[in-house]
Design an enzyme around this catalytic site. Structure first.
Site, PDB file in Angstrom:
ATOM      1  N   GLU A  55     -29.850  -8.472  -0.445  1.00  0.00           N
ATOM      2  CA  GLU A  55     -31.267  -8.661  -0.148  1.00  0.00           C
ATOM      3  C   GLU A  55     -31.758 -10.034  -0.609  1.00  0.00           C
ATOM      4  OE1 GLU A  55     -30.681  -4.250  -1.329  1.00  0.00           O
ATOM      5  OE2 GLU A  55     -29.784  -6.212  -1.751  1.00  0.00           O
ATOM      6  N   CYS A  90     -33.455  -5.386  -6.657  1.00  0.00           N
ATOM      7  CA  CYS A  90     -33.659  -5.877  -5.292  1.00  0.00           C
ATOM      8  C   CYS A  90     -34.893  -5.262  -4.647  1.00  0.00           C
ATOM      9  CB  CYS A  90     -32.425  -5.604  -4.449  1.00  0.00           C
ATOM     10  SG  CYS A  90     -31.010  -6.635  -4.914  1.00  0.00           S
ATOM     11  N   TRP A 176      13.632  -6.268   4.963  1.00  0.00           N
ATOM     12  CA  TRP A 176      12.317  -5.691   5.185  1.00  0.00           C
ATOM     13  C   TRP A 176      12.446  -4.633   6.272  1.00  0.00           C
ATOM     14  CZ3 TRP A 176       8.797  -6.818   1.691  1.00  0.00           C
ATOM     15  CH2 TRP A 176       8.875  -8.046   1.020  1.00  0.00           C
ATOM     16  N   ARG A 190      -4.354  -4.850   0.020  1.00  0.00           N
ATOM     17  CA  ARG A 190      -4.291  -5.241  -1.391  1.00  0.00           C
ATOM     18  C   ARG A 190      -5.556  -5.991  -1.797  1.00  0.00           C
ATOM     19  NH1 ARG A 190       1.488  -8.134  -2.865  1.00  0.00           N
ATOM     20  NH2 ARG A 190       2.862  -6.312  -2.616  1.00  0.00           N
ATOM     21  N   THR A 202      10.078  -0.207  -9.944  1.00  0.00           N
ATOM     22  CA  THR A 202       9.884  -1.272  -8.959  1.00  0.00           C
ATOM     23  C   THR A 202       9.901  -2.643  -9.616  1.00  0.00           C
ATOM     24  OG1 THR A 202       8.615   0.189  -7.508  1.00  0.00           O
ATOM     25  CG2 THR A 202       8.302  -2.166  -7.204  1.00  0.00           C
ATOM     26  N   GLU A 301       1.542   0.844  -4.805  1.00  0.00           N
ATOM     27  CA  GLU A 301       2.755   0.427  -4.099  1.00  0.00           C
ATOM     28  C   GLU A 301       3.925   0.682  -5.040  1.00  0.00           C
ATOM     29  OE1 GLU A 301       2.968  -3.294  -2.100  1.00  0.00           O
ATOM     30  OE2 GLU A 301       0.833  -3.319  -1.587  1.00  0.00           O
ATOM     31  N   LEU A 306       7.693   7.728  -8.079  1.00  0.00           N
ATOM     32  CA  LEU A 306       6.304   7.625  -8.531  1.00  0.00           C
ATOM     33  C   LEU A 306       5.342   8.092  -7.446  1.00  0.00           C
ATOM     34  CD1 LEU A 306       4.336   6.922 -10.723  1.00  0.00           C
ATOM     35  CD2 LEU A 306       4.504   4.500 -10.079  1.00  0.00           C
TER      36      LEU A 306
END
Length: 373
Positions: A55, A90, A176, A190, A202, A301, A306
């Site tokens: 605002e 505001c 990949w 992300r 990881t 990730e 997990l």
């Protein structure tokens, strides 16, 4: 029944989306100030925490253009705030500017606001209308609503897999499976999160950075590592200058782990102890901790073990799944879940969005028991 948003509210929602990577932990809010004939006088969106809200940005934009806003309508995607934080209320700024009408998508779930902004506007004689664009505003602020209403972040579990659900070969190879386009899209998810979480498995196997690299963002989400025995190497790439990193331990403190803790703290990490069952980390306690720290969206990730722990604990709100058009055969699955004895015991999902991303498919599926947003 969903109220359709008028064009000027759609414009305000588009502005709110520009705060997607910017405003956390504050909500993503857009504002358009216009005359009755639809002429736009000023517009803006919420800036970084501590900066002006939507605002105020819109009022400043109008002032810079020499536009008179007295008697105009403000289209705002969330109730104007009514409390003094790092910025002023505001609702008071709109009243002082002479705004005659406020059209807002939805009430702010923050207990410090929660209808008070609307009440103060009405008390000052401002006409207030609430409802148009409510669903879209909630979607933009799904994590903020979660933190305000539940005290915990919205948990998004991101997985990249083959069409037969394999996330890595048995030897651990996973780079990949999906395309560059899918990986770039994942970076945007992300970037919108307040925190990105992974496990020590990881970290040790892949040494990830878990930062946002493929698009411009004014801030990096903090990194969170579940590491019950503090095995994170002090030289791990997850330690990035000016990016907060939290290491979550599971209560295994002795002389050796005390030394590891000191080494991690020397790298700038915050080490917290949240012992859970079986020597792991207490995941519900972690979510409460992150909520108290202002984390709206938690982006997970991690590996299949997990992932399974989060799902078995019933703490996941949605799965962000990238499926590559290939079959890998035996390997590591999406999540390590306990064997079922009845189909009715399956984790029930509902498809929220399905889109092609390059050659891959992006599926956003929400846990069926999670409340509608």
């Amino acid at each position: 029944m969903t109220t359709a948003a008028p064009p000027l509210m759609q414009q305000a929602l588009g502005l709110a989306a520009q705060a997607l990577f910017l405003s956390s932990p504050n909500p993503r809010v857009g504002c358009v100030i216009a005359r009755a004939d639809g002429t736009v006088l000023g517009q803006g969106f919420t800036q970084q925490a501590g900066g002006p809200h939507a605002e105020v940005m819109a009022l400043r934009d109008a002032a810079a253009a020499g536009a008179e806003v007295r008697g105009a309508t403000a289209y705002v995607t969330l109730e104007p705030c009514a409390h003094q934080g790092r910025t002023g209320p505001c609702c008071d700024a709109l009243v002082a500017a002479g705004i005659a009408r406020v059209v807002a998508c939805v009430e702010d779930p923050n207990p410090l606001v929660a209808g008070q902004g609307f009440a103060r506007l009405r008390a000052a004689g401002v006409d207030v209308h609430v409802g148009p664009g409510a669903d879209a505003s909630r979607e933009l602020n799904i994590g903020f609503f979660s933190r305000m209403l539940r005290g915990t972040p919205w948990v998004r579990l991101k997985v990249a897999a083959s069409l037969d659900g394999i996330t890595a070969l048995n030897n651990g190879a996973s780079q990949w499976i999906t395309s560059p386009e899918a990986r770039a899209d994942g970076q945007a998810w992300r970037a919108r999160a307040c925190a990105v979480l992974t496990g020590i498995g990881t970290v040790l196997a892949d040494d990830p950075r878990l930062d946002v690299r493929e698009l411009s963002t004014p801030r990096q989400p903090q990194a969170v590592v579940l590491d019950s025995r503090l095995q994170t190497p002090p030289g791990a790439r997850i330690f990035i200058a000016d990016r907060p990193t939290t290491i979550c331990a599971g209560g295994h403190f002795d002389a050796e782990t005390a030394g590891r803790k000191a080494a991690l703290q020397a790298r700038g990490a915050t080490v917290i102890d949240l012992p859970g069952d079986g020597g792991g980390v207490d995941l519900p306690a972690l979510l409460r901790h992150l909520g108290a720290q202002g984390v709206n969206e938690l982006h997970v990730e991690a590996g299949h073990r997990l992932n399974g722990a989060w799902l078995r604990a019933g703490l996941v709100d949605e799965l962000l799944l990238y499926l590559a058009p290939r079959l890998l055969g035996p390997g590591r699955g999406l999540a390590e879940l306990a064997p079922l004895h009845a189909l009715a015991d399956a984790v029930a999902l509902r498809f929220h969005d399905v889109q092609a991303v390059g050659p891959d498919l992006r599926v956003l599926a929400r846990i069926a028991r999670a409340p509608e947003r």
